[in-house]
Design a protein around this motif. Structure first.
Motif, PDB file in Angstrom:
ATOM      1  N   ALA A 513       0.818  -1.214   0.000  1.00  0.00           N
ATOM      2  CA  ALA A 513       0.000   0.000   0.000  1.00  0.00           C
ATOM      3  C   ALA A 513       0.851   1.264   0.000  1.00  0.00           C
ATOM      4  CB  ALA A 513      -0.926  -0.001   1.219  1.00  0.00           C
ATOM      5  N   LEU A 514       2.010   1.218   0.658  1.00  0.00           N
ATOM      6  CA  LEU A 514       2.817   2.430   0.805  1.00  0.00           C
ATOM      7  C   LEU A 514       3.797   2.667  -0.337  1.00  0.00           C
ATOM      8  CD1 LEU A 514       3.678   2.376   4.634  1.00  0.00           C
ATOM      9  CD2 LEU A 514       1.767   3.506   3.469  1.00  0.00           C
ATOM     10  N   ALA A 515       4.275   1.598  -0.968  1.00  0.00           N
ATOM     11  CA  ALA A 515       5.271   1.762  -2.032  1.00  0.00           C
ATOM     12  C   ALA A 515       4.763   2.631  -3.179  1.00  0.00           C
ATOM     13  CB  ALA A 515       5.724   0.392  -2.541  1.00  0.00           C
ATOM     14  N   PRO A 516       3.527   2.444  -3.667  1.00  0.00           N
ATOM     15  CA  PRO A 516       3.039   3.324  -4.745  1.00  0.00           C
ATOM     16  C   PRO A 516       2.943   4.790  -4.314  1.00  0.00           C
ATOM     17  CG  PRO A 516       1.676   1.342  -4.582  1.00  0.00           C
ATOM     18  CD  PRO A 516       2.559   1.361  -3.378  1.00  0.00           C
ATOM     19  N   ILE A 517       2.622   5.024  -3.061  1.00  0.00           N
ATOM     20  CA  ILE A 517       2.550   6.399  -2.559  1.00  0.00           C
ATOM     21  C   ILE A 517       3.929   7.038  -2.601  1.00  0.00           C
ATOM     22  CG2 ILE A 517       2.061   7.811  -0.519  1.00  0.00           C
ATOM     23  CD1 ILE A 517      -0.061   5.737   0.264  1.00  0.00           C
ATOM     24  N   ALA A 518       4.938   6.288  -2.169  1.00  0.00           N
ATOM     25  CA  ALA A 518       6.305   6.799  -2.204  1.00  0.00           C
ATOM     26  C   ALA A 518       6.725   7.132  -3.628  1.00  0.00           C
ATOM     27  CB  ALA A 518       7.258   5.772  -1.590  1.00  0.00           C
ATOM     28  N   SER A 519       6.428   6.233  -4.542  1.00  0.00           N
ATOM     29  CA  SER A 519       6.802   6.437  -5.939  1.00  0.00           C
ATOM     30  C   SER A 519       6.086   7.639  -6.550  1.00  0.00           C
ATOM     31  CB  SER A 519       6.483   5.168  -6.737  1.00  0.00           C
ATOM     32  OG  SER A 519       6.792   5.344  -8.092  1.00  0.00           O
ATOM     33  N   GLN A 520       4.808   7.767  -6.265  1.00  0.00           N
ATOM     34  CA  GLN A 520       4.000   8.845  -6.846  1.00  0.00           C
ATOM     35  C   GLN A 520       4.456  10.222  -6.364  1.00  0.00           C
ATOM     36  OE1 GLN A 520      -0.172   8.456  -5.955  1.00  0.00           O
ATOM     37  NE2 GLN A 520      -0.702  10.465  -6.814  1.00  0.00           N
ATOM     38  N   HIS A 521       4.898  10.319  -5.117  1.00  0.00           N
ATOM     39  CA  HIS A 521       5.213  11.625  -4.540  1.00  0.00           C
ATOM     40  C   HIS A 521       6.717  11.909  -4.472  1.00  0.00           C
ATOM     41  CE1 HIS A 521       1.097  12.666  -3.182  1.00  0.00           C
ATOM     42  NE2 HIS A 521       0.951  11.342  -3.116  1.00  0.00           N
ATOM     43  N   GLY A 522       7.538  10.998  -4.947  1.00  0.00           N
ATOM     44  CA  GLY A 522       8.982  11.234  -4.943  1.00  0.00           C
ATOM     45  C   GLY A 522       9.616  11.118  -3.570  1.00  0.00           C
ATOM     46  N   ALA A 523       8.966  10.395  -2.692  1.00  0.00           N
ATOM     47  CA  ALA A 523       9.502  10.178  -1.347  1.00  0.00           C
ATOM     48  C   ALA A 523      10.126   8.792  -1.266  1.00  0.00           C
ATOM     49  CB  ALA A 523       8.390  10.310  -0.301  1.00  0.00           C
ATOM     50  N   SER A 524      11.004   8.603  -0.303  1.00  0.00           N
ATOM     51  CA  SER A 524      11.557   7.267  -0.086  1.00  0.00           C
ATOM     52  C   SER A 524      10.528   6.401   0.629  1.00  0.00           C
ATOM     53  CB  SER A 524      12.829   7.354   0.758  1.00  0.00           C
ATOM     54  OG  SER A 524      12.514   7.790   2.072  1.00  0.00           O
ATOM     55  N   ILE A 525      10.634   5.098   0.415  1.00  0.00           N
ATOM     56  CA  ILE A 525       9.762   4.180   1.149  1.00  0.00           C
ATOM     57  C   ILE A 525      10.062   4.281   2.645  1.00  0.00           C
ATOM     58  CG2 ILE A 525       9.104   1.762   1.459  1.00  0.00           C
ATOM     59  CD1 ILE A 525       9.862   1.286  -1.450  1.00  0.00           C
ATOM     60  N   ALA A 526      11.337   4.501   2.979  1.00  0.00           N
ATOM     61  CA  ALA A 526      11.712   4.633   4.389  1.00  0.00           C
ATOM     62  C   ALA A 526      10.962   5.783   5.039  1.00  0.00           C
ATOM     63  CB  ALA A 526      13.223   4.842   4.505  1.00  0.00           C
ATOM     64  N   ASP A 527      10.903   6.916   4.361  1.00  0.00           N
ATOM     65  CA  ASP A 527      10.171   8.066   4.898  1.00  0.00           C
ATOM     66  C   ASP A 527       8.682   7.765   5.030  1.00  0.00           C
ATOM     67  OD1 ASP A 527      12.093   9.912   5.508  1.00  0.00           O
ATOM     68  OD2 ASP A 527      11.806  11.162   3.735  1.00  0.00           O
ATOM     69  N   VAL A 528       8.122   7.136   4.016  1.00  0.00           N
ATOM     70  CA  VAL A 528       6.676   6.903   4.004  1.00  0.00           C
ATOM     71  C   VAL A 528       6.284   5.908   5.094  1.00  0.00           C
ATOM     72  CG1 VAL A 528       4.727   6.071   2.623  1.00  0.00           C
ATOM     73  CG2 VAL A 528       6.456   7.541   1.584  1.00  0.00           C
ATOM     74  N   ILE A 529       7.138   4.921   5.372  1.00  0.00           N
ATOM     75  CA  ILE A 529       6.854   3.978   6.459  1.00  0.00           C
ATOM     76  C   ILE A 529       6.767   4.719   7.793  1.00  0.00           C
ATOM     77  CG2 ILE A 529       7.841   2.095   7.832  1.00  0.00           C
ATOM     78  CD1 ILE A 529       8.929   0.929   5.206  1.00  0.00           C
ATOM     79  N   VAL A 530       7.748   5.577   8.051  1.00  0.00           N
ATOM     80  CA  VAL A 530       7.742   6.341   9.302  1.00  0.00           C
ATOM     81  C   VAL A 530       6.576   7.318   9.328  1.00  0.00           C
ATOM     82  CG1 VAL A 530       9.018   8.022  10.685  1.00  0.00           C
ATOM     83  CG2 VAL A 530      10.221   6.078   9.664  1.00  0.00           C
ATOM     84  N   LEU A 531       6.330   7.969   8.194  1.00  0.00           N
ATOM     85  CA  LEU A 531       5.243   8.944   8.135  1.00  0.00           C
ATOM     86  C   LEU A 531       3.887   8.271   8.353  1.00  0.00           C
ATOM     87  CD1 LEU A 531       4.826  11.938   7.801  1.00  0.00           C
ATOM     88  CD2 LEU A 531       4.705  11.619   5.320  1.00  0.00           C
ATOM     89  N   ALA A 532       3.736   7.057   7.861  1.00  0.00           N
ATOM     90  CA  ALA A 532       2.490   6.325   8.085  1.00  0.00           C
ATOM     91  C   ALA A 532       2.292   6.044   9.572  1.00  0.00           C
ATOM     92  CB  ALA A 532       2.496   5.013   7.302  1.00  0.00           C
ATOM     93  N   GLY A 533       3.363   5.690  10.261  1.00  0.00           N
ATOM     94  CA  GLY A 533       3.258   5.504  11.705  1.00  0.00           C
ATOM     95  C   GLY A 533       2.861   6.792  12.400  1.00  0.00           C
ATOM     96  N   ASN A 534       3.431   7.899  11.938  1.00  0.00           N
ATOM     97  CA  ASN A 534       3.081   9.198  12.526  1.00  0.00           C
ATOM     98  C   ASN A 534       1.620   9.562  12.272  1.00  0.00           C
ATOM     99  OD1 ASN A 534       5.762   9.276  13.201  1.00  0.00           O
ATOM    100  ND2 ASN A 534       6.196  11.229  12.209  1.00  0.00           N
ATOM    101  N   VAL A 535       1.135   9.273  11.046  1.00  0.00           N
ATOM    102  CA  VAL A 535      -0.267   9.538  10.714  1.00  0.00           C
ATOM    103  C   VAL A 535      -1.183   8.761  11.661  1.00  0.00           C
ATOM    104  CG1 VAL A 535      -2.060   9.074   8.989  1.00  0.00           C
ATOM    105  CG2 VAL A 535       0.078  10.187   8.307  1.00  0.00           C
ATOM    106  N   ALA A 536      -0.890   7.471  11.836  1.00  0.00           N
ATOM    107  CA  ALA A 536      -1.705   6.650  12.736  1.00  0.00           C
ATOM    108  C   ALA A 536      -1.625   7.173  14.163  1.00  0.00           C
ATOM    109  CB  ALA A 536      -1.236   5.200  12.670  1.00  0.00           C
ATOM    110  N   LEU A 537      -0.451   7.625  14.569  1.00  0.00           N
ATOM    111  CA  LEU A 537      -0.286   8.147  15.919  1.00  0.00           C
ATOM    112  C   LEU A 537      -1.068   9.446  16.102  1.00  0.00           C
ATOM    113  CD1 LEU A 537       0.922   8.128  18.710  1.00  0.00           C
ATOM    114  CD2 LEU A 537       3.086   8.999  17.751  1.00  0.00           C
ATOM    115  N   GLU A 538      -1.040  10.325  15.117  1.00  0.00           N
ATOM    116  CA  GLU A 538      -1.797  11.576  15.224  1.00  0.00           C
ATOM    117  C   GLU A 538      -3.295  11.306  15.324  1.00  0.00           C
ATOM    118  OE1 GLU A 538       1.325  14.567  12.880  1.00  0.00           O
ATOM    119  OE2 GLU A 538      -0.565  13.988  11.922  1.00  0.00           O
ATOM    120  N   ASP A 539      -3.777  10.344  14.552  1.00  0.00           N
ATOM    121  CA  ASP A 539      -5.202   9.992  14.640  1.00  0.00           C
ATOM    122  C   ASP A 539      -5.530   9.409  16.014  1.00  0.00           C
ATOM    123  OD1 ASP A 539      -5.449  10.850  12.046  1.00  0.00           O
ATOM    124  OD2 ASP A 539      -5.515   8.835  11.157  1.00  0.00           O
ATOM    125  N   ALA A 540      -4.619   8.601  16.546  1.00  0.00           N
ATOM    126  CA  ALA A 540      -4.840   8.009  17.868  1.00  0.00           C
ATOM    127  C   ALA A 540      -4.788   9.076  18.962  1.00  0.00           C
ATOM    128  CB  ALA A 540      -3.790   6.928  18.136  1.00  0.00           C
TER     129      ALA A 540
END
Length: 725
Positions: A513-540
C-alpha cells in the motif's frame, strides 16, 4: 598525628567501607530484582565537561596534523620508566588500539573502541590487557595538550594506526568522532565467570566444537580478547585453536581472509613479553595499592621493564625485524618447522627448528644478541588449517595484496562500531562506502509531506498496521554500534522481511500500500513507512483527546539488497520485543530482562521505555493482534489507560500459565484483561511503578501523550545521523 586505620571501623563517623568495599544493594538483598541500571548509565551528571559539551563538534577544530606529528614523535621517544622495545613503541600502541577495539562483537554490537571504556574496570584490569596501563600513561601528555578536542576514545584507536604508519604500512584511513564515557559500561555481558581465565569449558556446550560458544560472547576466557595464545584451555593444539579463532573472529564480524590478515599483521611487529618470573608480578590496576596511582602488574624484586617485562608470559618477537612492516611473518611461519617450547615465564610457545642466525630478531635492548622468534598456537593454526593455510600462502606470494587487505581489515576493526561514514570526522576519513557500514543513499526532502499524509490516510490501512510497521522498521537500531533503524527501509529486504517478529504477511500488505505512494510523490519508502506511523499516531492522539502534531524529518533513503550484508544483519533480528509484547521463543532471560536489553540498545531511558510500553498497548499494536496488556476499553486511542488500570486496586492479578496472567475484577470475579510479565513488571518493580504512577495521575494525561510522542520520535530518528547537531 593520629594513625589512620583503614581496616578498623570503630568510631568512624561515616559508613566504613561504603565507597570502597562490596556494598549491599538492592540486587544483593533480592538477586532476582529487575536491575534498571543499564538504562541510567552515562548520565550527564557524570560528565565533567557538562551537558552543553558536544565532542563531535569540538573535535572538528582539532589540529589533526599536530596530533599525528606528536604521535609519530612519541613512537621513538623511549622513556626510562617504560622503555620501548628496539626503541619503538609501535608494537605496544598497536596492542593498545587492538584491545580497545577488539572487544566489539557483532551479536549485540556492544564492546569496541568507541567510548574509551578501556580506561575503566574491568577492561583496565583484564589479564589480556596487562601493561596497557603503561601505554595509556605514555599517551597522557598528548591528551593533556589537546584537551577536550581529542577524546581518549579517539586517541586510543589513533595511536595504533599511527604506529603502523610509522613502521611502513600505508593505512586505509582514520576517522574521529568517538565521545568518551566517564564510568564503566554496565550493559556488556562479558560472561558469568567470577574469576579471570576460568576454565574455557564453562563457555561452551562442547569445547571441541568452537561454534558452541555461548552467545553473545566472543572470547574463550573471561579476561581475554580472543583466544588463549597457548592453546585451548592452555593446551597447545593448533588445529583446534584455529577452529576457535574462526569462531571468535566471526563474532567480531571478520571473515577468514580478514582473520588471517589481522592475525599476521598484528604479529608482524612488536613482541610478546615473558622474560621473567610471573609469580613476582603485583596485582592488576584495580587491585593495586593506592600509591601505585593506577598502575598494575608491577614486578616486585625484579626489573620487570623492557626485555624483562612479563605480560602474556610468552617471550619473543614473531618476525626478524619487529619494527618494520614487511612480509617476514609468512616467510618464517610457512618456510620453517616449529616445535613446542616453554618461555622463561613457563608459557607454551612455538619456536623454529634450525633457523639461520640472520633470520632471528635481535634482542630488544642489546643488538649484539639474537633470539628465536616465536609463534602462538593461533599463529600455528594459520599453518595447519587448510583454509587459513591457503590464504596465508596467497598473502606470502603477494605482499602488496596482504598489505591492502590488512589495512582495510584494521580500519574495519577500529571503526566497526562507529556506524555509517556520515559519522566520520577528520581529513583522513575515507569516503568510500563499505558494505559493513550499511550504506544508505541520500533521500529526498523536497516532496509535499502533507500530500503524502493525505494519501496514506486513503490507503485503507489500519492504525495498528501502520504503527507496527513503523516500529518494526525502527526498532532494529542499536546504539551500541549505530546499526539498524528505519533509514534505508531494509525492512522490505532480506533478511528483514522474513523475520517472524515483523509479521511478514502484515508487513507485505502495508508495503504494497505504501510503495506506490512513495513512488507517486517522490519520497523514499523509508520516509513513508515512518510517516504512516506518525499519521496513525496523530489519529490516535485525537481519539484520546490530544491535538498534537508528531514531528517528522524527511530525508531517509532506500538501501538496495546489494547494499545490505545479509549475513551480518541476521544478528539484528529481534528475538523478543516487549514493546509489542512478543517473544519468538523461550529464553534463559526473563521477558522483562529482554525488554531492558532492547530499550538500552535503542538508547532509551527508563521513563521513555515506560511511556512507550504503555502507549503501544493503548495503540493496540501488539504482535499478531494479541490482547495481552491492552488494558483499555478504547483500544487504538492514545490514552494513559494502561497505567490507570495497572495501578487500580479494583483489580487483582492471577497467573494462568507461563508468562500469562489474568487481571480480574475484585467485585465480579470476571477476567477483565490479560497480561504478560512485561506488562505487570511496571506495577511490581518499585522504580517502574513510580514512573507508572506518574502517568496514571489524573493531571498527567497530557504529559503522557507528549512524552510518548517525544519517545516515539526519538526511536524513529535514532539512526538519522544527518540530524546530529
Amino acid at each position: 598525628m593520629d594513625s589512620f586505620d583503614v581496616k578498623g571501623s570503630g568510631g568512624c563517623p561515616v559508613m566504613h567501607g561504603g565507597a570502597t568495599e562490596r556494598k549491599t544493594d538492592v540486587t544483593s538483598w533480592w538477586p532476582n530484582a529487575l536491575n534498571l541500571d543499564i538504562l541510567a548509565q552515562h548520565d550527564t551528571k557524570t560528565n565533567p565537561l557538562g551537558e552543553e559539551f558536544n565532542y563531535r563538534e569540538e573535535v572538528k577544530s582539532l589540529d589533526f596534523d599536530g596530533v599525528k606529528k606528536d604521535l609519530h614523535a612519541l613512537m621513538t621517544d623511549s622513556q626510562d620508566w617504560w622503555p620501548a622495545d628496539w626503541g619503538h613503541y609501535g608494537g605496544l600502541f598497536i596492542r593498545l588500539s587492538w584491545h580497545a577495539a577488539g572487544t566489539y562483537r557483532i551479536q549485540d554490537g556492544r564492546g569496541g573502541g568507541g567510548t574509551g571504556d578501556q580506561r575503566f574496570a574491568p577492561l583496565n584490569s583484564w589479564p589480556d590487557n596487562g601493561n596497557l596501563d603503561k601505554a595509556r600513561r605514555l599517551l597522557w601528555p598528548i591528551k593533556r595538550k589537546y584537551g577536550n578536542k581529542l577524546s581518549w576514545a579517539d586517541l586510543l584507536v589513533l595511536a595504533g594506526t599511527v604506529a603502523y604508519e610509522s613502521m611502513g604500512l600505508k593505512t586505509y584511513g582514520f576517522a574521529y568522532g568517538r565521545p568518551d564515557i566517564w564510568h564503566p559500561s554496565k550493559d556488556v555481558n562479558w560472561g558469568s565467570e567470577q574469576e579471570f581465565l576460568a576454565d574455557a569449558a564453562n563457555r561452551y556446550e562442547d569445547i571441541t566444537e568452537a561454534n558452541t560458544l555461548a552467545d553473545p560472547l566472543a572470547a574463550v576466557h573471561m579476561g581475554l580478547i580472543y583466544v588463549n595464545p597457548e592453546g585451548v584451555n592452555g593446551n597447545p593444539d593448533p588445529a583446534l585453536t584455529a577452529q576457535h579463532v574462526r569462531t571468535t573472529f566471526a563474532r567480531m564480524a571478520m571473515n577468514d581472509e580478514e582473520t588471517v590478515a589481522l592475525t599476521a599483521g598484528g604479529h608482524t611487529v612488536g613482541k610478546a613479553h615473558g622474560n621473567g618470573d610471573g609469580s613476582k608480578q603485583g596485582p592488576e590496576p584495580e587491585g593495586a595499592p593506592i600509591e601505585e596511582q593506577g598502575f598494575g602488574w608491577q614486578m616486585k624484586g625484579a626489573r620487570g621493564i623492557g626485555k624483562d617485562a612479563v605480560t602474556s608470559g610468552l617471550e619473543g618477537a614473531w618476525t626478524t625485524e619487529p619494527t618494520k612492516w614487511d612480509n617476514g611473518y609468512f616467510d618464517l611461519l610457512l618456510n620453517y618447522e616449529w616445535e613446542l617450547k616453554k618461555s622463561p615465564a613457563g608459557a607454551w610457545q612455538w619456536e623454529p627448528v634450525d633457523l639461520p642466525e640472520e633470520k632471528k630478531p635481535v634482542d630488544a635492548e642489546d643488538p649484539s644478541k639474537r633470539h628465536n622468534p616465536i609463534m602462538t598456537d593461533a599463529d600455528m593454526g594459520l599453518k595447519v588449517d587448510p583454509i587459513y593455510r591457503e590464504i596465508s600462502e596467497k598473502f606470502y606470494n603477494d605482499p602488496e595484496y596482504f598489505s591492502e587487505v590488512f589495512a582495510r581489515a584494521w580500519f574495519k576493526l577500529t571503526h566497526r562500531d562507529m556506524g555509517p561514514n556520515i559519522r566520520y570526522i577528520g581529513p583522513d576519513a575515507p569516503k568510500e562506502d563499505l558494505i559493513w557500514q550499511d550504506p544508505v543513499p541520500a533521500g529526498s526532502t523536497s516532496y509535499d509531506v502533507d500530500a503524502v499524509k493525505a494519501a496514506i490516510r486513503g490507503a485503507g490501512l489500519s492504525g495498528p498496521e501502520m504503527i507496527a510497521t513503523a516500529w518494526d522498521s525502527a526498532r532494529t537500531f542499536r546504539s551500541s554500534d549505530n546499526r539498524g533503524g528505519a533509514n534505508g527501509a531494509r525492512i522490505r529486504l532480506e533478511p528483514h522481511k522474513g523475520w517472524a517478529g515483523n509479521e511478514p504477511e502484515r508487513l507485505q500488505k502495508v508495503l504494497n500500500a505504501l510503495a506506490p505512494i512513495a513512488s507517486q510523490h517522490g519520497a523514499s519508502i523509508a520516509d513513508v513507512i515512518v510517516l504512516a506511523g506518525n499519521v496513525a499516531l496523530e489519529d490516535a492522539l485525537k481519539a484520546g483527546g490530544h491535538d498534537i502534531e508528531v514531528p517528522f524529518a524527511p530525508g531517509r533513503g532506500d538501501s538496495t539488497q546489494e547494499q545490505t550484508d545479509g549475513d551480518s544483519f541476521e544478528y539484528l533480528e529481534p528475538l523478543a520485543d516487549g514493546f509489542r509484547n512478543w517473544m519468538k521463543g523461550q529464553y534463559a532471560a526473563a521477558p522483562e530482562e529482554l525488554l531492558l536489553d532492547r530499550a538500552q540498545l535503542l538508547g532509551l531511558t527508563a521513563p521513555e521505555m515506560t511511556v512507550l510500553v504503555g502507549g503501544m498497548r493503548a495503540l493496540n499494536a501488539n504482535h499478531g493482534g494479541s490482547g495481552k496488556g491492552v488494558m483499555t476499553d478504547r483500544p487504538g486511542a492514545l490514552t494513559n489507560d494502561f497505567f490507570v488500570n495497572l495501578t487500580d486496586m479494583a483489580y487483582r492479578w492471577e497467573p494462568t500459565g507461563e508468562n500469562s496472567y489474568d487481571i480480574i475484577d475484585r467485585k465480579t470475579g470476571a477476567t477483565k484483561w490479560t497480561a504478560s510479565r512485561v506488562d505487570l513488571v511496571f506495577g511490581s518493580n518499585s522504580i517502574l511503578r513510580a514512573y507508572s504512577e506518574v502517568y496514571a495521575q489524573d493531571d498527567n494525561a497530557g504529559k503522557f501523550a507528549r512524552d510518548f510522542v517525544a519517545a516515539w520520535t526519538k526511536v524513529m530518528n535514532a539512526d538519522r545521523f544527518d540530524l546530529e547537531a
